[in-house]
Design an enzyme around this catalytic site. Structure first.
Site, PDB file in Angstrom:
ATOM      1  CB  SER A 216      54.043  17.782  69.283  1.00 50.87           C
ATOM      2  OG  SER A 216      55.108  16.914  68.906  1.00 50.87           O
TER       3      SER A 216
ATOM      4  CB  CYS B 185      51.964  26.824  71.109  1.00 47.68           C
ATOM      5  SG  CYS B 185      52.829  28.306  71.994  1.00 47.68           S
TER       6      CYS B 185
ATOM      7  CD  GLU C 177      48.975  21.897  68.730  1.00 44.88           C
ATOM      8  OE1 GLU C 177      49.635  20.864  68.755  1.00 44.88           O
ATOM      9  OE2 GLU C 177      49.157  22.975  69.392  1.00 44.88           O
TER      10      GLU C 177
ATOM     11  NE  ARG D  21      58.714  19.558  60.544  1.00 48.45           N
ATOM     12  CZ  ARG D  21      57.485  19.325  61.248  1.00 48.45           C
ATOM     13  NH1 ARG D  21      56.840  20.552  61.670  1.00 48.45           N
ATOM     14  NH2 ARG D  21      57.344  18.332  62.110  1.00 48.45           N
TER      15      ARG D  21
ATOM     16  CE  LYS E 108      66.675  18.497  66.941  1.00 48.97           C
ATOM     17  NZ  LYS E 108      65.920  18.870  65.871  1.00 48.97           N
TER      18      LYS E 108
HETATM   19  P1  NAD Z   1      57.599  18.422  67.146  1.00 48.68           P
HETATM   20  O1  NAD Z   1      57.348  18.033  68.457  1.00 48.68           O
HETATM   21  O2  NAD Z   1      57.412  17.538  65.847  1.00 48.68           O
HETATM   22  O3  NAD Z   1      59.319  18.793  66.917  1.00 48.68           O
HETATM   23  C1  NAD Z   1      59.678  19.475  68.059  1.00 48.68           C
HETATM   24  C2  NAD Z   1      61.381  19.015  68.069  1.00 48.68           C
HETATM   25  O4  NAD Z   1      61.413  17.764  68.495  1.00 48.68           O
HETATM   26  C3  NAD Z   1      61.952  19.339  66.810  1.00 48.68           C
HETATM   27  O5  NAD Z   1      63.342  19.823  67.213  1.00 48.68           O
HETATM   28  C4  NAD Z   1      62.030  17.865  66.334  1.00 48.68           C
HETATM   29  O6  NAD Z   1      63.323  17.533  65.563  1.00 48.68           O
HETATM   30  C5  NAD Z   1      62.272  17.103  67.406  1.00 48.68           C
HETATM   31  N1  NAD Z   1      61.592  15.885  67.253  1.00 48.68           N
HETATM   32  C6  NAD Z   1      60.470  15.385  66.624  1.00 48.68           C
HETATM   33  N2  NAD Z   1      59.956  13.970  66.729  1.00 48.68           N
HETATM   34  C7  NAD Z   1      61.006  13.602  67.581  1.00 48.68           C
HETATM   35  C8  NAD Z   1      61.132  12.332  68.211  1.00 48.68           C
HETATM   36  N3  NAD Z   1      60.249  11.261  67.750  1.00 48.68           N
HETATM   37  N4  NAD Z   1      61.832  12.039  69.250  1.00 48.68           N
HETATM   38  C9  NAD Z   1      62.851  13.071  69.549  1.00 48.68           C
HETATM   39  N5  NAD Z   1      62.895  14.338  69.157  1.00 48.68           N
HETATM   40  C10 NAD Z   1      61.732  14.606  68.225  1.00 48.68           C
HETATM   41  O7  NAD Z   1      56.859  19.999  67.004  1.00 48.68           O
HETATM   42  P2  NAD Z   1      56.859  20.847  65.775  1.00 48.68           P
HETATM   43  O8  NAD Z   1      55.914  20.285  64.786  1.00 48.68           O
HETATM   44  O9  NAD Z   1      58.089  21.274  65.460  1.00 48.68           O
HETATM   45  O10 NAD Z   1      56.218  22.270  66.549  1.00 48.68           O
HETATM   46  C11 NAD Z   1      54.874  22.288  66.765  1.00 48.68           C
HETATM   47  C12 NAD Z   1      54.567  21.807  68.044  1.00 48.68           C
HETATM   48  O11 NAD Z   1      55.040  22.517  68.901  1.00 48.68           O
HETATM   49  C13 NAD Z   1      52.873  22.059  68.487  1.00 48.68           C
HETATM   50  O12 NAD Z   1      52.366  20.943  69.016  1.00 48.68           O
HETATM   51  C14 NAD Z   1      52.730  23.640  69.024  1.00 48.68           C
HETATM   52  O13 NAD Z   1      51.507  23.463  69.933  1.00 48.68           O
HETATM   53  C15 NAD Z   1      53.914  23.308  69.976  1.00 48.68           C
HETATM   54  N6  NAD Z   1      54.495  24.263  70.409  1.00 48.68           N
HETATM   55  C16 NAD Z   1      54.157  24.640  71.919  1.00 48.68           C
HETATM   56  C17 NAD Z   1      54.603  25.876  72.498  1.00 48.68           C
HETATM   57  C18 NAD Z   1      54.594  26.163  73.888  1.00 48.68           C
HETATM   58  O14 NAD Z   1      55.386  26.947  74.275  1.00 48.68           O
HETATM   59  N7  NAD Z   1      53.787  25.270  74.549  1.00 48.68           N
HETATM   60  C19 NAD Z   1      55.418  26.722  71.601  1.00 48.68           C
HETATM   61  C20 NAD Z   1      55.528  26.503  70.210  1.00 48.68           C
HETATM   62  C21 NAD Z   1      55.089  25.368  69.747  1.00 48.68           C
END
Ligand code: NAD
Length: 499
Positions: free
Chosen positions: A226, A281, A384, A177, A173
């Site tokens: 996140s 990240c 962040e 975006r 999944k």
């Molecule tokens: P996000 O949390 O908004 O989305 C991540 C995934 O979760 C997406 O597939 C999205 O569809 C899903 N999602 C969003 N809201 C949801 C909800 N309420 N319930 C269930 N699923 C939901 O993150 P993003 O904006 O796509 O990515 C950026 C974030 O990811 C930053 O915080 C970054 O630091 C983090 N990140 C962490 C790593 C790591 O390895 N620690 C790597 C890359 C990115």
């Protein structure tokens, strides 16, 4: 307007829920496609196909499975430019950086070619009279992964390559975006020889994610995104009895010691702070010079470098340092945090608020910002930002700098720049952060090591890729076998030591 699909059981399938989200071209601000948001029924269809396909794949010997990975590597290299172009168009990152996104995923696929070696079990010959003990690593069954927008090629591959190499089926999944590259990867895996139903892409939002979390057939969930969502998925997935690993947000500190090579430190900070518009990240978002004199020297080196940064669309090729952020909301959030930093007393040394790019007025570009004299109570320090904003927190001593990074709620990556081996060793040993760089600003480990943060940056006990991935995507079965020459004494009733 292009309507994207799901990829279920080897076929592109139109969304049936009637719900869609917009996929933008961040450089122009235009909506370029509609992404279908799956209903629970659409997820169920993928699970059924995965469940049907997985047993035969698990029974395929690991060397044959590895050959599919080998061919997939060839196809990734063949289609590198095509993948990178699609990635840049939806994400906004520069073309060379998009290639890096594919490349860092490809390297994990290469590691997975070693599956036959990595899946070898353990064996004790003669654990007792006529008794051998052996442990096997068996696939889990149907696994799922939920991935973020910022690495739409790399992170899906970090998950599905080891999951498939271990003999599982995988449902991805991806972020709604930028879903095009994940769909292309699923097609390429099938071209490489993966049977249908083993790698499927279900596009969607919280509805699809919740259906994954509650589906009793799905055995494991990998999440990257996140922290609030990571924590939610970890809690609900674990309470449903699944194996879950979740990786969250970050606030990565780079400590600059007085003895550091200041040009090197400034170059490193500019690349690590502003590369990919700070949407990594592992981006460095906090510079921590030790001592006021170090801070003054560092800022003096940083300012001209930051002012020279070239911000533009990916179509400019190598001629641009970073591109737009992913959405208008992301841009508004970043600029809102910049305003809060000013209001809370930080000193804005480089101001990117008025940045405009001729011909791309609708794009989500954010100019580079540099703050000095940031303090730990400020929102720009606590949160962040995920944008091209670097904060400087001046530390009075090495101990104060270490404490700052230790006390932050996130613990993904960190770095120290110094010429002092003793300070570097001490830092690496004491810091409560998962990945540490010594004169290396973005210490993303290579495929054969593991990747994972501590504190609120990671939930679960195994990291991504490297040997941990092969543990995460398999479970151990241990067999105690006795092949007696003949049971002469009859049944045994006491539980005995094997002596
Ligand atoms: P996000 O949390 O908004 O989305 C991540 C995934 O979760 C997406 O597939 C999205 O569809 C899903 N999602 C969003 N809201 C949801 C909800 N309420 N319930 C269930 N699923 C939901 O993150 P993003 O904006 O796509 O990515 C950026 C974030 O990811 C930053 O915080 C970054 O630091 C983090 N990140 C962490 C790593 C790591 O390895 N620690 C790597 C890359 C990115």
């Amino acid at each position: 307007m292009q309507e994207l699909t799901h990829y279920i059981n080897g076929t592109h399938v139109k969304g049936t829920s009637g719900r869609f989200s917009d996929v933008f071209n961040p450089a122009t601000g235009e909506v370029q496609a509609k992404c279908p948001l799956a209903s629970p029924e659409e997820l169920n269809a993928a699970v059924a196909a995965a469940q049907a396909a997985q047993p035969a794949w698990a029974a395929t010997n690991p060397q044959r499975r590895a050959r599919v990975m080998m061919e997939f590597v060839r196809l990734l290299n063949r289609d590198m430019d095509k993948l990178a172009e699609a990635l840049s168009r939806e994400h906004g990152k520069t073309f060379p950086d998009a290639k890096g996104d594919v490349q860092r995923g490809l390297e994990v696929v290469e590691y997975c070619i070693g599956a036959p070696q990595l899946l070898k079990g353990e064996f004790t010959d003669g654990a007792g009279p006529g008794i051998d003990i052996y442990s096997m690593r068996q696939p889990l069954g149907v696994c799922a992964g939920i991935t973020p927008f910022n690495f739409p090629a790399m992170i899906p591959m970090w998950m599905f390559a080891p999951a498939l190499a271990c003999g599982n089926a995988f449902i991805l999944k991806p972020s709604e975006r930028d879903p095009s590259v994940p769909l292309m990867l699923a097609e390429l895996m099938e071209e490489a020889g993966l049977p249908k139903g083993l790698l499927q892409v279900v596009n969607g939002d919280k509805v699809a994610v919740d259906a994954i979390l509650d589906h009793e057939v799905i055995q494991s969930i990998g999440f990257v995104g996140s922290t609030p969502i990571a924590q939610y998925i970890y809690g609900r997935g674990c309470s449903n009895g699944k194996r879950v690993q979740c990786f969250g947000g970050a606030k990565n500190h780079m400590i600059v010691m007085p003895d550091a090579d200041m040009d090197q430190a400034a170059d490193a900070l500019v690349g690590a702070g502003y590369g990919a518009a700070g949407e990594r990240c592992m981006a460095i978002s906090v510079a921590v010079p030790v001592g006021d004199e170090t801070a003054d020297r560092l800022i003096a080196k940083l300012v001209p470098r930051i002012e020279k940064l070239k911000v533009g669309p990916y179509t400019a090729g190598n001629d641009v340092d970073y591109g737009p952020v992913v959405t208008a909301e992301a841009k508004a959030r970043i600029l809102g945090l910049v305003e809060s930093g000013i209001a809370q007393g930080a000193e804005l040394v480089v101001d990117g608020r008025d940045f405009k790019l001729q011909g791309y007025e609708g794009g989500f570009f954010v100019g580079p910002h540099l703050f000095d004299r940031v303090t730990p109570e400020m929102d720009i320090y606590k949160q962040e930002i995920f944008g091209p904003v670097l904060s400087t927190v001046r530390a009075g001593s090495y101990e104060e700098a270490v404490k700052l990074a230790m006390d932050h709620e996130y613990g993904n990556g960190t770095a120290i720049f110094t010429r002092d081996g003793d300070a570097a060793r001490d830092f690496a040993s004491r810091i409560n952060v998962g990945m540490v760089g010594i004169n290396v600003p973005i210490p993303v480990p290579l495929a054969y090591h593991t990747f994972g943060g501590w504190k609120k940056s990671g939930f679960g006990d195994l990291n991504q890729h490297g040997p941990d991935a092969f543990k995460f995507y398999t479970r151990t079965k241990t067999v105690t076998a006795r092949w007696p020459s003949g049971i002469k004494e009859g049944g045994e009733f006491n539980f005995r030591a094997m002596d």
